[in-house]
Design an enzyme around this catalytic site. Structure first.
Site, PDB file in Angstrom:
ATOM      1  N   ASN A 107     -11.858  -0.930   7.138  1.00  0.00           N
ATOM      2  CA  ASN A 107     -10.471  -0.911   6.666  1.00  0.00           C
ATOM      3  C   ASN A 107     -10.007   0.477   6.228  1.00  0.00           C
ATOM      4  O   ASN A 107      -8.858   0.624   5.806  1.00  0.00           O
ATOM      5  CB  ASN A 107     -10.280  -1.907   5.507  1.00  0.00           C
ATOM      6  N   THR A 138      -5.550  -3.094   8.583  1.00  0.00           N
ATOM      7  CA  THR A 138      -5.450  -4.471   8.099  1.00  0.00           C
ATOM      8  C   THR A 138      -5.450  -5.424   9.294  1.00  0.00           C
ATOM      9  O   THR A 138      -5.673  -4.995  10.434  1.00  0.00           O
ATOM     10  CB  THR A 138      -4.197  -4.632   7.206  1.00  0.00           C
ATOM     11  N   GLY A 161      -4.096 -11.489  -4.366  1.00  0.00           N
ATOM     12  CA  GLY A 161      -4.891 -10.382  -3.865  1.00  0.00           C
ATOM     13  C   GLY A 161      -4.552  -9.012  -4.402  1.00  0.00           C
ATOM     14  O   GLY A 161      -5.083  -8.014  -3.906  1.00  0.00           O
ATOM     15  N   SER A 178       0.804  -1.228   0.000  1.00  0.00           N
ATOM     16  CA  SER A 178       0.000   0.000   0.000  1.00  0.00           C
ATOM     17  C   SER A 178       0.836   1.277   0.000  1.00  0.00           C
ATOM     18  O   SER A 178       0.522   2.211  -0.742  1.00  0.00           O
ATOM     19  CB  SER A 178      -0.967  -0.001   1.187  1.00  0.00           C
ATOM     20  N   GLY A 223     -11.980 -19.137   5.757  1.00  0.00           N
ATOM     21  CA  GLY A 223     -11.733 -18.072   6.715  1.00  0.00           C
ATOM     22  C   GLY A 223     -13.018 -17.430   7.194  1.00  0.00           C
ATOM     23  O   GLY A 223     -14.071 -17.554   6.555  1.00  0.00           O
ATOM     24  N   LYS A 234      -9.444  -4.997  11.993  1.00  0.00           N
ATOM     25  CA  LYS A 234     -10.584  -4.443  11.252  1.00  0.00           C
ATOM     26  C   LYS A 234     -11.876  -4.426  12.074  1.00  0.00           C
ATOM     27  O   LYS A 234     -12.662  -3.483  11.974  1.00  0.00           O
ATOM     28  CB  LYS A 234     -10.786  -5.212   9.951  1.00  0.00           C
ATOM     29  N   GLY A 250     -12.686 -14.127   9.132  1.00  0.00           N
ATOM     30  CA  GLY A 250     -12.295 -12.840   9.685  1.00  0.00           C
ATOM     31  C   GLY A 250     -12.813 -11.677   8.857  1.00  0.00           C
ATOM     32  O   GLY A 250     -13.808 -11.794   8.142  1.00  0.00           O
ATOM     33  N   GLY A 251     -12.101 -10.533   8.965  1.00  0.00           N
ATOM     34  CA  GLY A 251     -12.539  -9.330   8.271  1.00  0.00           C
ATOM     35  C   GLY A 251     -12.570  -9.459   6.773  1.00  0.00           C
ATOM     36  O   GLY A 251     -13.510  -9.008   6.105  1.00  0.00           O
ATOM     37  N   ALA A 252     -11.550 -10.091   6.190  1.00  0.00           N
ATOM     38  CA  ALA A 252     -11.520 -10.273   4.741  1.00  0.00           C
ATOM     39  C   ALA A 252     -12.648 -11.190   4.291  1.00  0.00           C
ATOM     40  O   ALA A 252     -13.277 -10.966   3.244  1.00  0.00           O
ATOM     41  CB  ALA A 252     -10.171 -10.837   4.302  1.00  0.00           C
TER      42      ALA A 252
END
Length: 281
Positions: free
Chosen positions: A92, A67, A244, A23, A131, A71, A133-135
């Site tokens: 995010n 990240t 990603g 990023s 998964g 999140k 989580g947040g993603a």
């Protein structure tokens, strides 16, 4: 080369780990291309440090991204969450506006863009999601919006997977799989890795293409220099796959627009993201 002054706006990514993050590379390129006075840096922080950093940076006029693993906590800290934050329980992107801290989850738009690039459409598709989580929450939101016919969630914690499924009012379209072995005869149009597996070179693969259900395409929400081992394994087996980076780019462009209230210089961001990594991480 940009010049940092007392008026330069601080924009950050907060998480643990963040050393791998691309990023700063493409956001600083975007700031330069757009001519905005800002600098983007990665700040590693643990759970105890995170709230003070987010609130302090925002109150000082800064902004940023969040990240793993923060999140969900970020969603609780912002004063004005968007519908995407409320729906997913994850945030995010944050910024200060009218004296209040606003939060968005641009991962939802980023995920939809990445899926579109890889497979075109998931309307009516069967999707296996790894998964919880947040993603994973952003992925479920995007899949529901795009009209996926079946979303099967498999996570290390079945309880977290059930909690994620219950967050979305999508009826029988969403289910939790506790044992992937029992799905070996099933076929999915897409499998999505929304776990952190792949961030480190010695991580195990998040999904066994040999023993798991049959899949037509694989999207890894993790990215790494040269792409992840899981993406390489999928392609070796003739499965369409992507890491990603497309999601990273799309969510980053949306975040840029929240911070600066202007269109993101997407081509400058893409060029910076595609440049070879010159330094050892």
């Amino acid at each position: 080369m940009f010049r940092i002054t007392s008026s330069t706006r601080l924009v950050v990514i907060l998480g643990d780990p963040v050393a791998h993050s691309l990023s700063p590379r493409f956001q600083n390129a975007a700031f330069a291309a757009a001519g905005v006075d800002g600098v983007y840096v990665a700040l590693r922080c643990d759970a105890s440090e995170f709230p003070g950093l987010l609130v302090g940076i925002a109150r000082a006029g800064g902004a940023g991204n969040v990240t793993i693993p923060h999140k969900a906590r970020a969603a609780e800290l912002v004063d004005v969450p968007t519908e995407a934050v409320i729906r997913t329980g994850a945030c995010n992107t944050f910024w200060l506006e009218d004296g209040r801290i606003h939060g968005d989850n641009t991962d939802v738009a980023g995920f939809r863009a990445a899926v579109g690039t890889l497979v075109g459409s998931v309307h009516g598709a069967r999707v296996l999601l790894l998964g919880a989580g947040g993603a994973a929450s952003a992925a479920v939101a995007g899949l529901v919006e795009e009209g996926a016919a079946r979303i099967a969630i498999h996570a290390r914690s079945p309880e977290r997977a059930r909690s994620l499924a219950a967050r979305f009012d999508a009826g029988p379209r969403i289910e939790v799989l506790e044992d992937l072995g029992r799905e070996s005869r099933e076929r999915y149009d897409l499998v999505v890795n929304a776990t952190p597996l792949g961030l480190h070179a010695d991580d195990p693969l998040p999904f066994d293409f040999e023993r798991g259900p049959r899949v037509a395409a694989a999207l890894d929400l993790v990215y790494a220099p040269g792409e992840t081992a899981w993406v390489h394994e999928a392609r070796r087996r003739g499965i369409a796959a992507a890491d990603g980076r497309e999601m990273l780019l799309a969510q980053g462009a949306a975040a840029f627009e929240r911070w600066w209230r202007r269109p993101a210089p997407i081509e400058a961001m893409r060029r910076a993201l595609e440049e070879p990594v010159r330094a050892t991480r």
